[in-house]
Design an enzyme around this catalytic site. Structure first.
Site, mmCIF file in Angstrom:
data_model
loop_
_atom_site.group_PDB
_atom_site.id
_atom_site.type_symbol
_atom_site.label_atom_id
_atom_site.label_comp_id
_atom_site.label_asym_id
_atom_site.label_seq_id
_atom_site.Cartn_x
_atom_site.Cartn_y
_atom_site.Cartn_z
ATOM 1 N N GLY A 294 -4.045 2.895 -5.019
ATOM 2 C CA GLY A 294 -4.113 3.404 -3.757
ATOM 3 C C GLY A 294 -2.535 3.461 -3.114
ATOM 4 N N LYS A 412 -6.811 -4.145 12.019
ATOM 5 C CA LYS A 412 -8.215 -3.694 12.510
ATOM 6 C C LYS A 412 -9.265 -4.825 12.365
ATOM 7 C CE LYS A 412 -7.994 1.206 11.686
ATOM 8 N NZ LYS A 412 -6.406 1.086 11.419
ATOM 9 N N GLY A 452 1.172 8.474 6.057
ATOM 10 C CA GLY A 452 1.341 9.251 4.910
ATOM 11 C C GLY A 452 0.371 8.524 3.781
#
Length: 622
Positions: A294, A412, A452
């Protein structure tokens, strides 16, 4: 010289320099006798001159002073001239002493000739370089791009020297712009300072400027925004040099001219890393990264590899992602073993086998599903990967006795309204719970969005701009915290190095950025005007999203750390009841999404499920 064939340049260069050497030696004889040399001196000059010229020629060749000297001059070459001439003088003295006697040539001739050689050879280089650069500056022809440099400091000087030395860049330098009032009208680095940033549009029009280079690596992002606003008024392309942090880290130089990027305008002041702290933490250690393919995981891998780990273990379920990352890292590994493990973090036997076989000491757990609307539509998958996956890896880290376990979390997780955020909060709490149950130091790092990253808003906006729009923004008031992937990974490594176990480290994210403003900046940076060339469409909040994110719970008491951009939260963050019982109930929920929401809310009282209806609803964890 530049039009002379390459094969002929070195002999011509050597020949011209030997003429200067002969002139210096002859002048030394004349000066030593006040221009009234006796006939005996003339005889000595005539018989020793060829020997001296031959010896000097050999040393000019040995010190690499016979090629390209008409192009460049600098301190390094002047030192080579000094050393070469000194050794040549010594060799000449020895030859004369052996052939004719040490008193044949007066001592004053050696001293005067030495100074003359340095003056003639160094001065000729400097004069030719100045002539060449002045000719390039004044030519104003040949289709060169007329360039204005913003910033007359050391970075601007580096840009000026680079362009002057490389005529193939097809740039003609017009002058500087600088806000320092003491520099106005002065000539700096050979160019005139034509005005301040506010004068950019006027200077561009008057001087017919084709391009602007921003050479202020220490500028704040607010200053960059103001300067770019004047560049846009001038309606010419503009580029920049890297940030001060990148220059100090050694990854780039001031001569690296590039397009202005959205992260240049974020409003963040980046701090160079404490390399000693990071190297002491990582050098020689076996480091394992989950979610290595990732955005954050791969950047962690890059930065860890730079700091010489004992071995680097990359774990991810993406075959193509791991393959690509391995191909990128392996050429720079310098004999550091890079081990690749294709594995789902929820597969306990495979994770355990990997840990026992590779024996990591430091583990970064970056594997997670993070797409908010997608996880709203797939809540069981979110719980499985983000909660169960964290539990599996964290439990095994403690079981095998790792030194440190670092969970990568998200803003979050604070007062979550999404399944994704709630699952990450559960992961935070479980890691905190384990910090009191073993010798492994359990650490969490929480931060906001990264620019990005895979699936983030910036790549989406760029694709939409490339196809002519519209650029889709959910709400005109939506705000998010942003930092670059590189900075996020750097701060994660800092937090890991400082962590003693039990902390939740929160990265200082600066001021939140309006998504609408970011869309407008990206459109402008892509070369489009503000007259609706690329339309912006508001599509409304998606499932699980909220207008503004938060970095801390009200009950959390963040403490400053030795790093000005990292805060630490100690102690219990919330009262979550019986951890293991609540966690078991959550992991065995396999009914409707509503049952998942209820289980998450029982675990996380602050969780407020979104009122928006997901697109789809999977029915099982499998």
């Amino acid at each position: 010289m530049e039009n002379i064939p390459v094969k002929a340049q070195r002999p011509i260069s050597l020949g011209l320099q030997l003429v200067l050497v002969a002139g210096s030696y002859t002048s030394a004889f004349l000066l030593s006798t006040n221009f009234t040399s006796p006939a005996s001196y003339d005889d000595v000059l005539l018989k020793t001159l060829p020997v001296m010229v031959g010896i000097k020629g050999v040393f000019l060749f040995l010190f690499g002073l016979t090629q390209g000297w008409w192009r460049y001059s600098g301190v390094g070459e002047l030192l080579d001239i000094f050393k070469g001439v000194a050794l040549a003088q010594l060799a000449f003295f020895i030859v004369v002493a052996l052939a004719w006697g040490s008193s044949e040539v007066p001592a004053s001739v050696y001293l005067i000739d030495f100074g003359g050689n340095v003056l003639f050879l160094g001065g000729a280089r400097l004069a030719l370089r100045l002539f060449r650069e002045r000719r390039l500056f004044l030519s104003g022809s040949g289709g060169k791009e007329r360039v204005l440099i913003v910033g007359a400091g050391s970075a601007g000087g580096a840009i000026r020297r680079t362009i002057a030395k490389n005529p193939d860049l097809d740039y003609e330098l017009i002058g500087f712009v600088d806000d320092d009032s003491s520099k106005q009208g002065a000539r700096i680095h050979g160019l005139k300072v034509l005005g301040t940033r506010e004068d950019i549009p006027k200077i561009v029009a008057q001087k017919r400027v084709d391009e602007i280079i921003l050479s202020i690596p220490s500028a704040t992002n607010k200053q960059m925004q103001e300067i770019i606003a004047f560049c846009r008024q001038a309606r010419v392309p503009y580029k920049t040099v890297p940030s001060l942090a990148d220059i100090l880290s050694g990854s780039v130089t001031t001569n690296t001219i590039r397009e202005v990027r959205i992260d240049d305008l974020l409003g963040r002041h980046q701090i160079p890393p404490n390399d000693k702290l990071l190297e002491d933490s990582i050098r020689g250690q076996a480091v394992l990264i989950t979610g290595a393919a990732g955005s954050i995981g791969s950047e962690l891998a890059r930065q860890c590899l730079q700091r010489q780990p004992g071995r680097l273990i990359l774990l991810d379920q993406s075959e193509s992602g791991l393959s690509q990352l391995y191909r990128e890292l392996s050429p720079n590994a310098n004999d550091i073993p890079i081990l690749v493990q294709i594995c789902d973090v929820t597969d306990k036997p495979m994770v355990e086998d990997c840990l026992r076989r590779t024996q990591p000491q430091l583990l970064f757990h970056a594997a997670a599903y993070k797409d908010v609307p997608l996880m709203e539509a797939n809540p069981l998958v979110a719980v499985r990967n983000n909660v169960l996956g964290t539990k599996v890896v964290a439990d095994l880290a403690c079981e095998v006795g790792l030194k440190k376990f670092v969970l990568v979390s998200t803003d979050k997780a604070v007062n979550p309204t999404s399944v994704m955020g709630a699952t990450k909060r559960v992961a935070e709490l479980y890691v905190k719970f384990l910090s009191n149950n073993g010798k492994t130091r359990m650490i969490t790092v929480r931060f906001g969005n990264v620019l990005g990253s895979q699936g983030s808003v910036v790549p989406l906006f760029k694709r939409q701009i490339a196809t002519g729009g519209p650029v889709t923004v959910t709400h005109p008031d939506m705000e998010r915290y942003f930092m670059t992937i590189k900075e996020a990974a750097q701060l994660i490594l800092h937090a890991a190095a400082m962590g003693q176990g039990g902390e939740i480290f929160v990265l200082e994210m600066g001021e939140p950025v309006k998504i609408l403003d970011m869309a407008k900046e990206l459109i402008a940076l892509s070369g489009f005007g503000e007259e609706g060339d690329i339309p912006i469409a508001f599509i409304g909040l998606r499932p699980g999203e909220k207008l503004r994110e938060e970095l801390f719970f009200p009950q959390e008491n963040p403490q400053v750390t030795e790093h000005s951009k990292i805060y630490a939260i100690h102690g219990a963050a919330t009262n979550h009841g019986d951890m293991l019982t609540s966690l078991e109930r959550l992991l065995t929920s396999c009914g409707s999404p509503e049952e998942i929401y209820d289980s998450l809310k029982e675990f996380i009282p602050e969780y407020t499920p979104s009122s928006l209806i997901p697109v789809t609803s999977p029915s099982s964890l499998s």
